[in-house]
Scaffold this motif. Structure first.
Motif, PDB file in Angstrom:
ATOM      1  N   ASN A 119       0.964  -1.322  -0.097  1.00  0.00           N
ATOM      2  CA  ASN A 119       0.097  -0.080   0.265  1.00  0.00           C
ATOM      3  C   ASN A 119       0.792   1.249   0.093  1.00  0.00           C
ATOM      4  OD1 ASN A 119      -2.424   1.489   0.048  1.00  0.00           O
ATOM      5  ND2 ASN A 119      -2.548   1.504   2.231  1.00  0.00           N
ATOM      6  N   GLN A 120       1.999   1.374  -0.794  1.00  0.00           N
ATOM      7  CA  GLN A 120       2.780   2.349  -0.701  1.00  0.00           C
ATOM      8  C   GLN A 120       3.009   3.140  -2.316  1.00  0.00           C
ATOM      9  OE1 GLN A 120       6.652   2.186   1.428  1.00  0.00           O
ATOM     10  NE2 GLN A 120       5.745   0.723   2.990  1.00  0.00           N
ATOM     11  N   PHE A 121       2.137   2.358  -3.330  1.00  0.00           N
ATOM     12  CA  PHE A 121       2.483   2.826  -4.521  1.00  0.00           C
ATOM     13  C   PHE A 121       1.693   4.194  -4.898  1.00  0.00           C
ATOM     14  CE2 PHE A 121       0.941   2.543  -9.011  1.00  0.00           C
ATOM     15  CZ  PHE A 121       2.186   2.599  -9.785  1.00  0.00           C
ATOM     16  N   SER A 122       0.376   4.281  -4.744  1.00  0.00           N
ATOM     17  CA  SER A 122      -0.521   5.655  -4.853  1.00  0.00           C
ATOM     18  C   SER A 122      -0.709   6.480  -4.035  1.00  0.00           C
ATOM     19  CB  SER A 122      -1.591   5.199  -5.776  1.00  0.00           C
ATOM     20  OG  SER A 122      -2.300   4.207  -4.651  1.00  0.00           O
ATOM     21  N   GLU A 123      -1.428   5.949  -2.687  1.00  0.00           N
ATOM     22  CA  GLU A 123      -2.017   6.799  -1.802  1.00  0.00           C
ATOM     23  C   GLU A 123      -1.035   7.270  -0.665  1.00  0.00           C
ATOM     24  OE1 GLU A 123      -6.716   5.969  -2.140  1.00  0.00           O
ATOM     25  OE2 GLU A 123      -5.557   4.509  -1.091  1.00  0.00           O
ATOM     26  N   ASN A 124      -0.078   6.284  -0.590  1.00  0.00           N
ATOM     27  CA  ASN A 124       1.062   6.608   0.312  1.00  0.00           C
ATOM     28  C   ASN A 124       2.412   6.561  -0.430  1.00  0.00           C
ATOM     29  OD1 ASN A 124      -0.661   6.374   2.918  1.00  0.00           O
ATOM     30  ND2 ASN A 124      -1.122   4.335   1.786  1.00  0.00           N
ATOM     31  N   GLY A 125       3.414   7.044   0.272  1.00  0.00           N
ATOM     32  CA  GLY A 125       4.825   7.005  -0.412  1.00  0.00           C
ATOM     33  C   GLY A 125       4.957   8.189  -1.707  1.00  0.00           C
ATOM     34  N   THR A 126       6.021   8.763  -1.339  1.00  0.00           N
ATOM     35  CA  THR A 126       6.339   9.800  -2.311  1.00  0.00           C
ATOM     36  C   THR A 126       7.786   9.601  -2.714  1.00  0.00           C
ATOM     37  OG1 THR A 126       7.044  11.397  -0.475  1.00  0.00           O
ATOM     38  CG2 THR A 126       4.820  11.327  -1.381  1.00  0.00           C
ATOM     39  N   TRP A 127       8.252  10.351  -3.773  1.00  0.00           N
ATOM     40  CA  TRP A 127       9.486  10.185  -4.498  1.00  0.00           C
ATOM     41  C   TRP A 127       9.444  11.169  -5.732  1.00  0.00           C
ATOM     42  CZ3 TRP A 127       6.424   5.516  -4.156  1.00  0.00           C
ATOM     43  CH2 TRP A 127       5.686   5.423  -5.274  1.00  0.00           C
TER      44      TRP A 127
END
Length: 529
Positions: free
Chosen positions: A480-488
């Motif tokens: 659950n880090q591809f879209s709504e969570n996680g930034t780069w």
């Protein structure tokens, strides 16, 4: 090497059978009779070669000039290249500097149903399924009886059919991962009578699972297949991948099955870790004991502008980076990493973890511009030189095979399933991870303990071990880090990175497919139907 030796015969068979894209709306290119094509029994093997070749070749002439798919640059349409770009460019692992239509939207997670690379991958899946379906139609007992095929060839054809079904299942697994639900088209469907109807994501998942389980015992034992062809371990890898992401695909976890099938791969002892990590990505990686399922390339016989040609050339360039050091005649100034990748390793130095193969001279660590090749470290992972330092046969088209599946991934899948509480052996899981880290560090200094083996640690370790191998998007979605969570850098269109909407976890059905098949429905979030 199967695909490399079979290339010329493969091309003749493709033309003679007239099977190109029959199920995907592409018109056949020849009216030659299958009965004529199969007068020589070697044609069955050659046809199978074309099925495998569909993962690396883009048309009939190679490297370009007579493509399988129209309306896109032939090199852009190559299977591995299309798949890799959809799995890596929208993640924290890779940025591509080029301005070709569709690339920057992939970098930014801003693609639309008209994106040419999304369309290319969708079409490749159905092109592969289409070829497999025709092969299965042409190898039934009735067809073999009609042609008076010898008993020896009949026995071989049964295995050929299992391998063909594996390749179709592989593509449909890519489909369920990238697009969710999509039409399942098999050899039982009549050609060209009506547009295929869509199947749900769960139905595609079940189809892939059932196909793989059905052929499992018909495949060669682990390590017993001719190089470049699938064996039981390749089947178990796809099953493990399917089950690893089952909670995403069908809403229920199947981590126990991940343990079952990765344990089969590891327990077979048919594969072992290469002594050197980079052995898996060099021009003699066909000798690596670790690669379970490669997509073979050859500088003389399987030329393509996709695959490791793209991955090798696009990762090098600039005034201080000598392409010749990596066996290439020049660089394409394209691919590099974000600082997220660099920061996962213990140091910016490349002598701590052998997997941190960054080229830093003249490159900034941070990506301040998506379209500047010198912003972000270069990562020359796929090299056209052997482990002994010899250059490949051709400085444009490498001898380096693409390792679609390798043993290290099986180690990490087993460890993740254990860390998620699915059973298995914690001590074994820790030992497998430490085997990878000892190879990376050259000693036990990087080893971990059981208390450190968490799912979150595994996500980072997968990023270190499997960087740029086409797994990152699926891994981030599972966590659950591809879209709504996680930034780069670049995500969401911001150079600092912002979150995006959850519908981006699936790609859209291409607009071109919606226009020709009224039965299809667009994935949520993309509008239309």
């Amino acid at each position: 090497m199967f695909i490399k030796r079979s290339l010329r015969a493969v091309l003749f068979i493709t033309l003679a059978v007239g099977l190109l894209g029959c199920d995907a709306g592409v018109q056949p290119r020849s009216s030659a009779s299958p009965e004529t094509a199969f007068q020589d029994e070697s044609s069955y093997r050659a046809f199978l070669g074309k099925l495998y070749g569909g993962l690396v070749l883009t048309g009939q002439d190679g490297p370009a000039g007579n493509p399988d798919l129209q309306l896109i640059d032939e090199g852009f349409s190559q299977y591995v290249r299309a798949y890799w770009q959809l799995q890596e460019l929208p993640t924290d692992e890779a940025v591509l500097a080029w301005g070709d239509e569709g690339i920057q939207p992939l970098n930014k997670q801003q693609w639309t149903p008209a994106n040419p690379f999304v369309e290319a991958m969708y079409n490749r899946i159905f092109f592969q399924a289409s070829m497999v379906n025709e092969f299965l139609r042409q190898t039934t007992e009735a067809k073999l009886n009609e042609r008076g095929v010898s008993e020896d060839m009949r026995q071989r054809v049964q295995q050929f059919r299992a391998e063909a079904r594996f390749l179709r299942a592989l593509s449909y697994w890519h489909g369920v991962d990238l697009f969710g639900g999509m039409p399942i088209v098999t050899e039982e469907d009549e050609i060209g009578l009506q547009s295929p109807t869509p199947n749900t994501r769960e139905e595609v998942f079940n189809f892939v699972e059932q196909e793989l389980l059905a052929i499992e015992d018909q495949m060669p034992a682990p390590g017993a297949a001719e190089y470049g062809r699938a064996d039981q371990a390749a089947v178990w890898m796809v099953l493990s991948k399917l089950y690893l992401n089952a909670e995403v695909y069908v809403g229920e976890p199947h981590y126990e099955e991940v343990i079952t099938y990765t344990d089969k791969i590891i327990g077979s002892e048919a594969y072992e870790l290469a002594d050197e990590y980079m052995h898996n990505f060099k021009a003699d990686n066909h000798t690596s004991p670790e690669v379970i399922f490669p997509v073979p390339q050859d500088g003389e016989q399987t030329r393509t502008y996709g695959g490791t040609t793209f991955l090798g050339h696009a990762a090098i360039g600039g005034g201080t980076m000598n392409a010749n050091n990596y066996g290439f005649g020049g660089g394409w100034w394209g691919l590099r990493t974000t600082s997220n990748v660099v920061n996962r390793y213990p140091s910016d130095s490349t002598d701590v973890d052998s997997r941190a193969i960054f080229f830093t001279q003249g490159q900034s660590k941070e990506v301040g511009s998506l379209t500047s090749f010198t912003e972000g470290y270069a990562l020359p992972k796929y090299q056209n030189v052997t482990t002994g330092g010899e250059k490949g046969e051709n400085s444009t088209f490498p001898d380096t095979d693409y390792p679609m599946f390798r043993l290290a991934d099986a180690y990490l899948m087993y460890a993740e399933a254990v860390a998620r509480g699915a059973g298995g052996s914690m001590s074994k899981a820790v030992g497998l991870v430490n085997d990878l880290r000892e190879r990376a560090y050259g000693d036990p200094s990087g080893n971990i303990t059981a208390s450190e083996l968490t799912p979150e640690f595994i996500l980072d370790e997968r990023g270190r071990e499997l960087v740029w191998e086409g797994h990152r998007r699926s891994d981030l979605i599972r966590f659950n880090q591809f879209s709504e969570n996680g930034t780069w850098s670049g995500k969401g269109g911001s150079i600092e990175g912002t979150t995006t909407q959850g519908f981006r976890d699936l790609y859209p059905v291409p607009e071109s497919q919606l226009q020709v098949n009224e039965n299809l429905e667009q994935n949520p979030g993309y509008g239309g139907s």
